[in-house]
Design a protein around this motif. Structure first.
Motif, short mmCIF file in Angstrom:
data_model
loop_
_atom_site.label_atom_id
_atom_site.label_comp_id
_atom_site.label_asym_id
_atom_site.label_seq_id
_atom_site.Cartn_x
_atom_site.Cartn_y
_atom_site.Cartn_z
N SER A 51 0.85 -1.18 0.00
CA SER A 51 0.00 0.00 0.00
C SER A 51 0.88 1.24 0.00
CB SER A 51 -0.91 0.01 1.23
OG SER A 51 -1.63 1.22 1.31
N ALA A 52 0.77 2.04 -1.04
CA ALA A 52 1.53 3.29 -1.11
C ALA A 52 0.70 4.33 -1.84
CB ALA A 52 2.85 3.07 -1.84
N ASP A 53 0.59 5.50 -1.24
CA ASP A 53 -0.20 6.58 -1.83
C ASP A 53 0.58 7.87 -1.72
OD1 ASP A 53 -2.87 7.74 -2.81
OD2 ASP A 53 -2.50 8.89 -0.98
N ILE A 54 0.82 8.52 -2.86
CA ILE A 54 1.53 9.79 -2.90
C ILE A 54 0.58 10.85 -3.44
CG2 ILE A 54 3.53 11.03 -3.81
CD1 ILE A 54 4.94 8.36 -4.12
N SER A 55 0.34 11.88 -2.66
CA SER A 55 -0.61 12.92 -3.05
C SER A 55 -0.04 14.30 -2.76
CB SER A 55 -1.95 12.73 -2.32
OG SER A 55 -1.77 12.82 -0.92
N VAL A 56 -0.66 15.31 -3.35
CA VAL A 56 -0.23 16.70 -3.15
C VAL A 56 -1.30 17.43 -2.35
CG1 VAL A 56 0.29 18.89 -4.27
CG2 VAL A 56 1.15 16.75 -5.25
N GLN A 57 -0.87 18.06 -1.26
CA GLN A 57 -1.76 18.87 -0.44
C GLN A 57 -1.11 20.24 -0.23
OE1 GLN A 57 -2.58 16.77 3.19
NE2 GLN A 57 -3.34 14.94 2.16
N ILE A 63 3.09 11.27 1.63
CA ILE A 63 3.41 9.88 1.27
C ILE A 63 2.91 8.99 2.39
CG2 ILE A 63 5.24 8.26 0.64
CD1 ILE A 63 6.95 10.83 0.02
N ARG A 64 1.95 8.16 2.07
CA ARG A 64 1.43 7.20 3.05
C ARG A 64 1.67 5.79 2.51
NH1 ARG A 64 -2.18 11.55 3.06
NH2 ARG A 64 -2.56 12.46 5.15
N ALA A 65 2.25 4.94 3.32
CA ALA A 65 2.60 3.60 2.85
C ALA A 65 2.74 2.65 4.02
CB ALA A 65 3.92 3.65 2.06
N ASN A 66 2.69 1.35 3.71
CA ASN A 66 2.87 0.36 4.77
C ASN A 66 4.25 -0.30 4.71
OD1 ASN A 66 2.69 -1.45 2.63
ND2 ASN A 66 0.77 -2.38 3.29
N GLY A 67 5.12 0.17 3.82
CA GLY A 67 6.49 -0.32 3.79
C GLY A 67 6.67 -1.69 3.21
N TYR A 68 5.62 -2.25 2.60
CA TYR A 68 5.70 -3.59 2.01
C TYR A 68 5.80 -3.44 0.50
CZ TYR A 68 5.13 -8.65 2.32
OH TYR A 68 5.35 -10.01 2.31
N ASN A 89 3.18 1.97 9.17
CA ASN A 89 2.13 2.95 8.94
C ASN A 89 2.80 4.29 8.68
OD1 ASN A 89 -0.40 4.14 8.75
ND2 ASN A 89 -0.53 4.51 10.95
N TYR A 90 3.53 4.37 7.56
CA TYR A 90 4.26 5.59 7.24
C TYR A 90 3.30 6.72 6.88
CZ TYR A 90 8.40 2.58 6.75
OH TYR A 90 9.43 1.69 6.98
N SER A 91 3.51 7.85 7.48
CA SER A 91 2.80 9.08 7.12
C SER A 91 3.87 10.16 7.02
CB SER A 91 1.74 9.43 8.16
OG SER A 91 1.06 10.63 7.78
N LEU A 92 4.41 10.31 5.83
CA LEU A 92 5.55 11.17 5.61
C LEU A 92 5.17 12.36 4.74
CD1 LEU A 92 8.04 8.28 4.76
CD2 LEU A 92 7.73 9.38 6.98
N LYS A 93 5.97 13.38 4.79
CA LYS A 93 5.72 14.54 3.94
C LYS A 93 7.06 15.16 3.53
CE LYS A 93 5.18 17.88 7.72
NZ LYS A 93 4.33 18.95 8.30
#
Length: 370
Positions: A51-57, A63-68, A89-93
């Motif tokens: 699971s990886a999601d990269i979005s612009v806010q 960047i939200r991802a589960n590292g798998y 449960n990465y919640s990075l920016k």
């Protein structure tokens, strides 16, 4: 039933069912040559559930991802890496429009960045000569002296279950691929993009492709202490930045045009030689990355006169010309070498042993030789 299907596939040489659910990047070559044993292993594994999601806010890239990883990783635990992968449960920016600072900031002991598949890039190791952090001699993961249980994607697992890359993530783009156009791999903690080792020969515009070379070289002579012997690349401290020796700066980066940035951008390059994954940033890393390990810089054998971190791992102990140049290009002062070993680490007295597994005091060391 699935086991029977796997062996049936092997006997009739049908390709294994694909687990990759994402389309390749532009310019990406075939990911890797497969072997029938790998295809059988993939069939026996459950779906990766990556699971990886990269979005612009606003002005931020989230960047939200589960590292798998999307592609099934190697076998973990394994003989040289006793840890099992656990989802995160990465919640990075990072800043959407990063800015270069006037000096490089060391990334030693920190997560450098994250690939587009949600797996972090963490090139440094916690393996030291004779398992003694105070020795100042830090083994390189890809230096040939350590058996760290890396899979075919140049990744393995930390004790806390973090799956991470030590080199070019061949599951994202082949180590020899991306030759038609520069292939973007991910983002560094300061927001600048990360690319594979091939780029335009003319950084000012679309042109023929070339393999970009690092400007780090193995030092000449012999090590003054610790393991002794000739510098050979097994330790991080065996390397020094030599300006102009390659295509890239001390952070393995350059400014150039890419498909995603037609007007050009500063970006980092992953190489198949040291530093593999950059060991410093040219921008300001976001705290969401530096908090991943909960600690700052911990490695190196030189104490700097100034507070701002510099690339101590590349500084020669004899203060040679290359070492002096490295400090000067970062706007720093000449290093003050502390005789008899590295400077004491604040809050880290008595802490030794590897983080990656396999070593430590009283345990079998995964690294040997000089």
């Amino acid at each position: 039933m699935r086991l029977g299907l796997a062996f049936a596939s092997a006997l009739i040489a049908f390709p294994a069912a694909a687990h990759d659910s994402s389309a390749p990047l532009g310019g990406q070559e075939p990911l890797e040559h497969t072997h029938i044993a790998d295809e059988i292993w993939d069939l026996l594994l459950p779906e990766a559930e990556a699971s990886a999601d990269i979005s612009v806010q606003g002005n931020t890239r989230r960047i939200r991802a589960n590292g798998y990883p999307i592609k099934s990783p190697g076998r973990f635990p394994n003989r040289n890496n006793p840890h099992a992968i656990s989802k995160k449960n990465y919640s990075l920016k990072v800043p959407l429009n990063p800015r270069r600072t006037n000096r490089a900031t060391s990334a030693q002991g920190s997560v450098f960045g994250i690939a587009i598949n949600g797996v972090v890039m963490d090139p440094g190791t916690a393996e030291f000569w004779q398992n003694d952090r105070r020795s100042g001699w830090n083994y390189e993961a890809l230096g040939g002296a350590c058996k760290l249980g890396l899979d075919k994607y140049n990744a393995h697992v930390q004790p806390d279950g973090t799956y991470h890359y030590h080199g070019i993530p061949t599951g994202v783009v082949a180590s020899s691929g991306g030759r038609s156009v520069p292939a973007m791999i991910g983002y560094a903690a300061d927001g600048f993009p990360v690319y594979g080792q091939y780029g335009y020969s003319d950084p000012a515009g679309k042109s023929s492709m070339k393999k970009l070379k690092s400007s780090y070289r193995i030092k000449s002579g012999t090590r003054p202490d610790g393991p002794g012997g000739s510098y050979n690349g097994k330790f991080t401290q065996d390397w020094a930045f030599v300006s102009g020796a390659g295509d890239l700066d001390q952070c393995n980066g350059r400014f150039a045009v890419t498909p995603e940035y037609p007007d050009g951008t500063y970006h980092y390059i992953l190489t198949d030689t040291f530093p593999f994954i950059p060991r410093c940033w040219m921008g300001q890393p976001d705290a969401s990355f530096t908090r991943l390990k909960g600690r700052g810089q911990r490695r190196g054998d030189v104490e700097m006169e100034q507070v701002s971190p510099t690339i101590d791992f590349a500084t020669m102990k004899d203060n040679s010309e290359a070492a002096g140049h490295l400090i000067q290009v970062q706007g720093g002062q000449p290093p003050r070498v502390r005789p008899g070993g590295p400077p004491p680490q604040r809050g880290q007295r008595g802490q030794r042993g590897p983080r990656q597994g396999g070593g430590g005091q009283g345990r079998r060391a995964p690294c040997s030789g000089s």
